[in-house]
Design an enzyme around this catalytic site. Sequence first.
Site, short mmCIF file in Angstrom:
data_model
loop_
_atom_site.label_atom_id
_atom_site.label_comp_id
_atom_site.label_asym_id
_atom_site.label_seq_id
_atom_site.Cartn_x
_atom_site.Cartn_y
_atom_site.Cartn_z
N ARG A 50 32.39 35.41 39.26
CA ARG A 50 32.94 36.30 40.29
C ARG A 50 31.81 37.02 41.02
O ARG A 50 30.73 37.20 40.48
CB ARG A 50 33.77 37.41 39.65
CG ARG A 50 34.79 36.96 38.70
CD ARG A 50 35.33 38.20 37.97
NE ARG A 50 35.90 37.80 36.70
CZ ARG A 50 36.22 38.64 35.74
NH1 ARG A 50 35.99 39.94 35.89
NH2 ARG A 50 36.74 38.21 34.63
N ASP A 52 31.56 40.86 43.08
CA ASP A 52 32.36 42.08 43.26
C ASP A 52 32.62 42.38 44.74
O ASP A 52 32.00 41.79 45.63
CB ASP A 52 31.64 43.25 42.59
CG ASP A 52 31.61 43.09 41.08
OD1 ASP A 52 32.67 42.91 40.49
OD2 ASP A 52 30.49 43.14 40.52
N ARG A 195 22.46 44.81 40.27
CA ARG A 195 22.55 46.10 40.96
C ARG A 195 22.00 47.24 40.10
O ARG A 195 21.43 48.19 40.65
CB ARG A 195 24.00 46.35 41.39
CG ARG A 195 24.43 45.42 42.53
CD ARG A 195 25.93 45.32 42.68
NE ARG A 195 26.52 46.61 42.98
CZ ARG A 195 27.84 46.83 42.99
NH1 ARG A 195 28.68 45.85 42.71
NH2 ARG A 195 28.30 48.02 43.27
#
Lengths: 255, 255
Positions: A50, A52, A195
């Site tokens: 995935r 985000d 991140r």
Amino acid sequence: MKRIKCTVAYDGTLFNGYQRQPGQRTVQGEIEAALEKICKVPITIHSSGRTDTGVHAYGQVFHFDSEVNMDGTRYVRALNSMLPEDIYVLDSHEVHPEFHSRYHGKIKEYRYKLSLNTYNPMKRHYVYYHRRPLDVAKMREAMTYLLGTHDFTSFCGNLDEINKERTIYRAELLDEEGELTFIFVGNGFLRYMIRIMVGTLIQVGEGRKQPEDIKKILEMRDRRLAGHTAKPQGLYLQRVDYPEELLKPLTDIEE
Amino acid sequence: MKRIKCTVAYDGTLFNGYQRQPGQRTVQGEIEAALEKICKVPITIHSSGRTDTGVHAYGQVFHFDSEVNMDGTRYVRALNSMLPEDIYVLDSHEVHPEFHSRYHGKIKEYRYKLSLNTYNPMKRHYVYYHRRPLDVAKMREAMTYLLGTHDFTSFCGNLDEINKERTIYRAELLDEEGELTFIFVGNGFLRYMIRIMVGTLIQVGEGRKQPEDIKKILEMRDRRLAGHTAKPQGLYLQRVDYPEELLKPLTDIEE
């Protein structure tokens, strides 16, 4: 039955993330809706992982199985004629029936774009603007500690993940006149890992942490010791590499 | 009373054009709403000219009059703290009380970005993607006919305009590996003029018109002879130049 592998670029800005969710606009939902029109039956796609909300892709990979008697390369045009303008299929072809986008992705590359220059409204969804100066040399030094195989618990946003060991093969920071690009290549990344690494490296660049602190943060396996999770709009899934032998359909393989 | 000049960048994508319109989200409307909060009275701003829906600016100029006892340079920060993220004020300062953004703009530069490369969803609002190859040398040759003073009736989208004579000082086409940038510098441009010129130049690049046809199209003063109006998302108002003597407040001028 053919197993088809697609490479896709998308602008994450207007999606509620990658993964299909009822009543939400997602990348997976849009692609599956387009494939259903092409194949006339509901199709489930499987991606390399995935992304985000707000995260972009230049080289996300997904696969699906199709009974349609059509050459695998023709899905590029068929899908692009149906997909919204923020998703674009770059490549499609038939692969080995055992190929799996998620399980066989052996190398992934992510990039994070950060600008130290004057805010440009045209780039607000595609670059993170940082207002204070950063010491690029110190950040590069800090990145050397991330290289190799480590338990990345301190850089993981998902408590449920069991195995937090990952290997980073390449960690590089380009500086083109204040337009910084972090490049991370590894065998996989935990949720929010890039991140959180970028958020921590920003603290190093600001002098709030020292480069060698990265070593300690890794050793302590404590999320609270790392920096904040950097904003999603600078992040790009750049590419996913697979073993050569799975990228060809069965019929092409020599006996 | 102080007259303040501001330079502003904006992403035209989510605006219904520049000019204030009741019930619509416009650049002028957003800036005036922010100024009213700062100055505590309704303020009308005057720009160098409108831009159409979807058209961007890196150097739009506007001015307004303020009774607020605040240094002209401080409007940059005050405005940026109030404005939405798709508008960004780059510069503000007090100017001569007779300065006028629209009437005194002596030189304007517009740029148009066109890509011949693979579609990139991240750039869809900022570049026009052209799917067929273009002959850049032929387009450059065609652009030489646009230089100088001409009646641009054939390249004007507004029938009500009385004086259609304009002077183009510079017409250049950059080609950075298939990412084309048209640069036009002139003493002013008619409505849709840049986009009609680009639409016509695309026809030259495709071989549907010859470079020397531009000369005839100008002479005939007939909009139907020129090409279509190129899409707005590639267009940028780059800069507006004013006479030096109007850029200083009265008090700064030596006796």
